[in-house]
Design a protein around this motif. Structure first.
Motif, mmCIF file in Angstrom:
data_model
loop_
_atom_site.group_PDB
_atom_site.id
_atom_site.type_symbol
_atom_site.label_atom_id
_atom_site.label_comp_id
_atom_site.label_asym_id
_atom_site.label_seq_id
_atom_site.Cartn_x
_atom_site.Cartn_y
_atom_site.Cartn_z
ATOM 1 N N TYR A 162 36.627 47.783 37.978
ATOM 2 C CA TYR A 162 37.107 46.560 37.330
ATOM 3 C C TYR A 162 35.964 45.877 36.590
ATOM 4 O O TYR A 162 36.101 45.485 35.420
ATOM 5 C CB TYR A 162 37.716 45.612 38.371
ATOM 6 N N VAL A 204 36.538 39.795 42.856
ATOM 7 C CA VAL A 204 37.324 40.914 42.326
ATOM 8 C C VAL A 204 38.059 41.627 43.448
ATOM 9 O O VAL A 204 39.248 41.989 43.310
ATOM 10 C CB VAL A 204 36.415 41.891 41.558
ATOM 11 N N PRO A 209 44.387 48.217 43.996
ATOM 12 C CA PRO A 209 44.092 48.768 42.661
ATOM 13 C C PRO A 209 45.113 49.762 42.131
ATOM 14 O O PRO A 209 45.202 49.922 40.908
ATOM 15 C CB PRO A 209 42.706 49.410 42.838
ATOM 16 N N ILE A 236 43.387 41.558 31.485
ATOM 17 C CA ILE A 236 42.839 41.911 32.791
ATOM 18 C C ILE A 236 42.214 40.721 33.516
ATOM 19 O O ILE A 236 42.144 40.694 34.752
ATOM 20 C CB ILE A 236 41.822 43.065 32.643
ATOM 21 N N LEU A 261 42.175 42.077 43.541
ATOM 22 C CA LEU A 261 42.878 43.369 43.603
ATOM 23 C C LEU A 261 43.742 43.455 44.861
ATOM 24 O O LEU A 261 44.863 43.981 44.823
ATOM 25 C CB LEU A 261 41.875 44.513 43.550
ATOM 26 N N ILE A 303 43.544 51.350 37.928
ATOM 27 C CA ILE A 303 42.150 51.117 38.301
ATOM 28 C C ILE A 303 41.745 52.044 39.437
ATOM 29 O O ILE A 303 40.613 52.551 39.475
ATOM 30 C CB ILE A 303 41.933 49.635 38.660
ATOM 31 N N TYR A 362 34.561 37.058 37.158
ATOM 32 C CA TYR A 362 35.035 38.403 36.840
ATOM 33 C C TYR A 362 34.070 39.522 37.226
ATOM 34 O O TYR A 362 34.485 40.680 37.315
ATOM 35 C CB TYR A 362 35.323 38.509 35.333
#
Length: 504
Positions: free
Chosen positions: A352, A308, A318, A293, A312, A337, A302
């Protein structure tokens, strides 16, 4: 005296005739003739109806001939006979230990796998290969020495930095050791955590060490997303500076910002090839990748909501990211997700970050499938003569490519979409990977070559593995021979395990 000599001569003649007769009988009993096959010899030449005789581990006759009396015969009318498929990017290192029959591989027509890609290889090489020789698989294998593997040996947990000259020298010695112990080249995974902190100079130094022992450089480049062109430039520079042949792993353009730019990407590669760089690539026939991931967030922030959110968005949102394996919370598996966020009443970005934190607490990472490539880019890459077929899967792979890659190309891209001719597709599965590996007696169907062969039905061959059921085996592969031994027949493994460690 003359009479005695004459009698001895007659006796010798009859003895010789008897021995020759026994030899012919033995040859006949140990040989097999395949008749009425449409032969795709691996070179890309047009199909020809020929007979092929296998004896021992070799192809001994190819042409228009009749079987000897009593010789076993396979009638291949309506079928294509090709060299066994060589999967140059395969992740069965652990799988073969648990499942040496490797049914998901031979069911595709794969007869040889190259292990240790993406910078991650067994270590040390020699004892691992010795174990494989003592416990052979149904197919052949060869191994690369991994850049991340040797980097970890030298830097340990202190790897999130550039290495020193002294550390690079230690890594060079380990690459040299791995090559001398049986590895055929160097692999890297510069997008992954261990490899990403390395400098270009470090990789050049290790690639140069591999080149000195006639190895090649296989790489998962530093970025397959927005910075993919910069990563390609680095890959080319490594190949040119180290004077080493390059194998570009799973060529793709994996984010919205670079979708549709395959022609420009191809142009950069073509320019390097014109300058003399021996550059080949492989590609799997799916619009989705399988990795951990964290590769979604290139800047490694992260738990930063802004990073993030961009990550995505870059892969199409997602809904395009599915969790396929997460031991800390199996309830996440087989959900996107987006789905998980809706179920919990939080945003996809928060979902996430939650997965990251749960994984870090358990010292693991979620395995994900990201559906983030487009068909026209995949088509453009596959239609390049220097791009071969490879799975990036293997025994136990949770991505459908692990069980379906080669039949999918022959069924979908050849028969249905007509992107490729059948002989050209077979070349991309056989002679082209053999060219990169420097093997002259595998990947081709000719007299004297090893009898790694696949017999398939071009009208029915297709993959059946899906993201929901990634282990479903394909249809259309009728028989598979490895080193002359039948390993797959009429939809099941025979139990034979004639695979060898190559190139020995």
């Amino acid at each position: 005296m003359f009479r005695i000599a004459r009698h001895l001569g007659i006796l010798f003649f009859f003895a010789l005739a008897l021995v020759c007769g026994l030899a012919r009988s033995q040859d006949k009993s140990s040989s097999t003739v395949i008749i009425n096959a449409q032969v795709a010899d691996g070179t890309g030449a047009a199909l020809r109806e020929l007979s092929v005789r296998i004896s021992g581990d070799r192809i001994v006759n190819v042409g228009n001939f009749k079987p000897m009396k009593g010789e076993p015969v396979v009638d291949a009318k309506g079928l294509v006979l090709a060299p066994g498929f060589i999967d140059i990017h395969n992740h069965s290192t652990e799988g073969l230990e648990k499942d040496p029959l490797a049914e998901s591989q031979i069911a595709q027509g794969i007869t040889t796998v190259i292990l240790g890609p993406d910078g991650d290889s067994p270590w040390p090489i020699a004892p691992w290969l010795d174990t494989r020789r003592k416990n052979p698989a149904s197919l052949n294998l060869a191994v690369l020495v991994g850049h991340a593997t040797v980097r970890e040996q030298v830097l340990g947990k202190d790897y999130q930095r550039a290495s020193t000259p002294a550390e690079i020298n230690k890594m060079i010695q380990l690459v040299d050791q791995g090559m001398r112990e049986g590895a055929i080249g160097l692999s890297s995974g510069l997008e992954y955590d261990m490899g990403t902190y390395s400098t270009t100079d470090e990789v050049v130094a290790l690639a140069t060490a591999a080149a000195k022992l006639h190895g090649f450089y296989m790489t998962h480049i530093r970025d397959e997303a927005d910075l993919s062109f910069q990563a390609l430039d680095e890959e080319i520079a490594i190949g040119e500076r180290a004077h080493i042949p390059v194998e570009h792993s799973h060529i793709k353009l994996g984010t919205v910002g670079v979708w549709g730019k395959a022609p420009q990407y191809i142009s950069v590669i073509e320019a390097a090839r014109r300058r003399g760089l021996d550059f080949l690539a492989d590609c799997y026939p799916y619009d989705a990748w399988h990795s951990n991931i964290k590769v979604l967030v290139p800047d490694k922030q992260y738990v930063d909501p802004k990073s993030v959110a961009k990550a995505l968005s870059d892969v199409g949102g997602p809904p395009h990211v599915t969790i396929v394996e997460f031991p800390p919370n199996a309830a996440y598996e087989n959900h996107t997700i987006e789905d998980l966020a809706v179920q919990r009443g939080i945003s996809p970005v928060e979902m996430y970050i939650r997965i990251i934190r749960e994984g870090d607490a358990a010292n693991t990472e979620a395995e994900v499938i990201g559906q983030s490539m487009i068909e026209r880019d995949i088509q453009a890459f596959y239609q390049q003569p220097w791009v071969m077929v490879a799975s990036d899967g293997g025994v136990g792979s949770r991505h459908p490519r692990g069980a379906g890659t080669f039949p999918r190309v022959l069924g979908l891209y050849v028969r249905e979409k007509k992107w490729l001719t059948l002989p050209e597709a077979v070349r991309k599965m056989t002679a082209l990977p053999a060219q990169r590996l420097g093997w002259k007696d595998r990947g081709v169907l000719r007299e004297g070559a090893f009898a790694d062969l696949v017999l398939f039905n071009p009208a029915t061959i297709i993959d059946r593995s899906t993201f929901q059921n990634p282990f479903e085996l394909p249809t259309g592969i009728e028989k598979v021979f490895v080193n002359g031994a039948l390993v797959w027949d009429a939809g099941k493994a025979t139990g034979a395990r004639p695979g060898r460690v190559l190139p020995n």
